[in-house]
Design a protein around this motif. Structure first.
Motif, PDB file in Angstrom:
ATOM      1  N   SER A 316       0.789  -1.231   0.000  1.00  0.00           N
ATOM      2  CA  SER A 316       0.000   0.000   0.000  1.00  0.00           C
ATOM      3  C   SER A 316       0.825   1.286   0.000  1.00  0.00           C
ATOM      4  O   SER A 316       0.259   2.368  -0.167  1.00  0.00           O
ATOM      5  N   LEU A 317       2.135   1.189   0.195  1.00  0.00           N
ATOM      6  CA  LEU A 317       2.947   2.405   0.246  1.00  0.00           C
ATOM      7  C   LEU A 317       2.887   3.210  -1.060  1.00  0.00           C
ATOM      8  O   LEU A 317       2.797   4.440  -1.007  1.00  0.00           O
ATOM      9  N   PRO A 318       2.921   2.556  -2.236  1.00  0.00           N
ATOM     10  CA  PRO A 318       2.776   3.363  -3.455  1.00  0.00           C
ATOM     11  C   PRO A 318       1.466   4.150  -3.509  1.00  0.00           C
ATOM     12  O   PRO A 318       1.437   5.278  -4.014  1.00  0.00           O
ATOM     13  N   ALA A 319       0.387   3.557  -2.997  1.00  0.00           N
ATOM     14  CA  ALA A 319      -0.893   4.279  -2.969  1.00  0.00           C
ATOM     15  C   ALA A 319      -0.812   5.481  -2.037  1.00  0.00           C
ATOM     16  O   ALA A 319      -1.374   6.549  -2.325  1.00  0.00           O
ATOM     17  N   TYR A 320      -0.110   5.337  -0.916  1.00  0.00           N
ATOM     18  CA  TYR A 320       0.061   6.462   0.014  1.00  0.00           C
ATOM     19  C   TYR A 320       0.871   7.578  -0.648  1.00  0.00           C
ATOM     20  O   TYR A 320       0.537   8.761  -0.541  1.00  0.00           O
TER      21      TYR A 320
END
Length: 510
Positions: A316-320
């Motif tokens: 999920s880090l890329p989405a953040y």
């Protein structure tokens, strides 16, 4: 658990310390250019590919839905207070132009969460069977075909995406099914290849290929998406896995006894230092004793708590970076990868440090594992909480996320290799068990993250980070209380007991 002679059958008697047999230092062949180091290097690149195949969708997803996903609703005045401003007056969003023939899709946050978690539905199915069979037959074919099969399936990703999210979900689950055999096979192989005083460094280095793979794949995926289009990501990653498999099957053997290029000196060193634990466990395993083993449950619970945080950031880090900090896709991939560079370096160094502490008798194995597990879970939690309070500061957010994953690398020399301490012969099977439970966060965490962050707000992401930090601290406390590095009684053979008595004077206790 009933007691026999005043001790549980799952622990060694109080007057009998679990000991790792030593070979005199002058008989230890060097690691440089050795068969065991070559195995570690090939495993390292294998897990580099494995994690590249696992995380490529996380960044590619930004490109696959970038131009069509509706903007988050901000129907009330308060919602805008919980959003980060766009960086610059001329910023036009994170969109970018791909080749005309490259499709984009209208998948909402919930759908993306399910697609990112799909891999782990298949991943947990093969852990235990693979660990059991690899412990009996050896892990070479399981690890090799696991990577090769996943790579081949990855080549079909663009086709599955075109057919719809249900097809892509099924394909990702199949990829997880194939990749689920890799870590249990690795553990089963090291049970036969890793001398006790080199376990931490060999296993930490080979396993650190996962962090290195994430470090390489995340920025590379962003670059490929912007230059060639997102489908090329899956073709290139799948091709790399197929190339690696050729080297693996040509150069690797299940056991030092059957390796064609190992020196006689190294073969004898490995066999004598590991002893009877370096053989297959046969068809029978002590399931009852395993189920009631407190040290094993300590590994399971702790890995579940730690993996929640790891998988949350991994998927999920890329989405953040996209929805909150508004980085463009290439910067997104590069900055999302930065934490894993630190994690790779820290995990490799922690393995060397742990072996030195044990070899120099500074700490017993149990204490060493608890120290590295605690450092690898508490410090990342502190930095995750820090992310919650730096708001929209790009610099502080990236710094804290990098420090969180970097310090988490210390756990590689702690709980993540603890199975081979408590039961070397069953290490592959035990890793299958612990990794099955440890995969549950990989399924649930992206879905929970998608639920918390439906409005793409800072408040939603704060809940995500607080939950991950709290679980990690709870897991560290549980392991401090119940974890152990001692060979369990149910894992010992008659030959183990006789050998321990015979060579007690040349041993190092855990």
């Amino acid at each position: 658990m009933p007691l026999q002679n005043d001790y549980s059958i799952n622990t060694a008697p109080p007057d009998e310390e679990d000991c790792e047999l030593l070979v005199p230092p002058d008989t230890v062949p060097p690691q440089c250019c050795s068969a065991r180091l070559n195995l570690a290097v090939l495993m390292f690149f294998g897990f580099t590919v494995v994690y590249g195949l696992r995380v490529n969708l996380s960044v590619a997803m930004v490109a696959m839905v970038n131009n069509t996903e509706p903007s988050p609703r901000t129907n009330n005045s308060n919602s805008s207070k919980h959003m980060c401003p766009l960086p610059g007056t001329n910023h036009s969003g994170t969109g970018f132009t791909q080749p005309d023939e490259v499709p984009v899709y209208s998948w909402d946050s919930e759908t993306q969460g399910w697609l990112l978690g799909a891999f782990f539905f298949g991943y947990l199915c093969t852990q235990i069977p693979a660990g059991y069979l690899a412990g009996h037959y050896g892990g070479t074919k399981f690890l090799g075909f696991g990577v090769l099969g996943t790579a081949a399936l990855t080549l079909l990703t663009p086709l599955a995406a075109e057919w719809g999210p249900s097809w892509l979900f099924g394909l990702r689950a199949l990829e997880g099914f194939g990749e689920g055999v890799t870590f249990p096979a690795m553990m089963a192989m090291w049970a036969r290849w890793a001398p006790p005083l080199e376990r931490s460094r060999l296993m930490s280095f080979s396993g650190s290929g996962g962090n290195f793979g994430a470090f390489v794949a995340l920025p590379l995926t962003g670059f490929i998406c912007q230059t060639l289009g997102w489908p090329a990501v899956f073709y290139l990653c799948g091709g790399a896995g197929c190339v690696w498999a050729v080297f693996w099957f040509a150069l690797v053997s299940d056991d030092p006894r059957t390796h064609k290029r190992i020196s006689e000196e190294e073969r004898e060193y490995i066999i004598n230092s590991i002893g009877p634990q370096g053989t297959g466990h046969g068809w029978r395993v002590p399931l009852g004793s395993m189920v009631t083993s407190v040290p094993l449950w300590a590994i399971i619970i702790t890995q579940m708590c730690s993996n929640w945080s790891y998988y949350t950031l991994l998927t999920s880090l890329p989405a953040y970076m996209d929805n909150i900090l508004h980085f463009d896709l290439q910067s997104n991939g590069s900055l999302s990868a930065l934490p894993y560079l630190g994690g790779w370096l820290f995990s490799s160094l922690s393995g060397v440090a742990a072996d030195l502490l044990i070899e120099k008798r500074v700490f017993r194995v149990t204490v060493t594992r608890k120290i590295f597990t605690t450092v690898g879970m508490v410090l990342p939690s502190v930095f995750l909480v820090g992310v919650c309070y730096v708001g929209c500061s790009h610099i502080w957010t990236v710094l804290f996320l990098t420090l969180s994953t970097t310090t988490g690398g210390a756990g590689a020399a702690g709980v993540y290799i603890n199975q081979i301490d408590i039961a070397p012969r069953y290490a592959g099977f035990l890793l299958g068990i612990t990794n099955t439970f440890g995969t549950i966060p990989g399924i649930v965490a992206p879905i929970v993250t998608g639920y918390f962050t439906e409005d793409h707000s800072l408040d939603g992401w704060r809940r995500v980070f607080w939950l991950a930090a709290g679980l990690q601290i709870g897991g560290a406390i549980f392991y401090i209380i119940f974890g152990s590095g001692r060979l369990q009684k149910w894992a010992m053979t008659d030959e183990d007991r006789a050998e321990a008595e015979k060579r007690r004077s040349t041993s190092i206790c855990t």
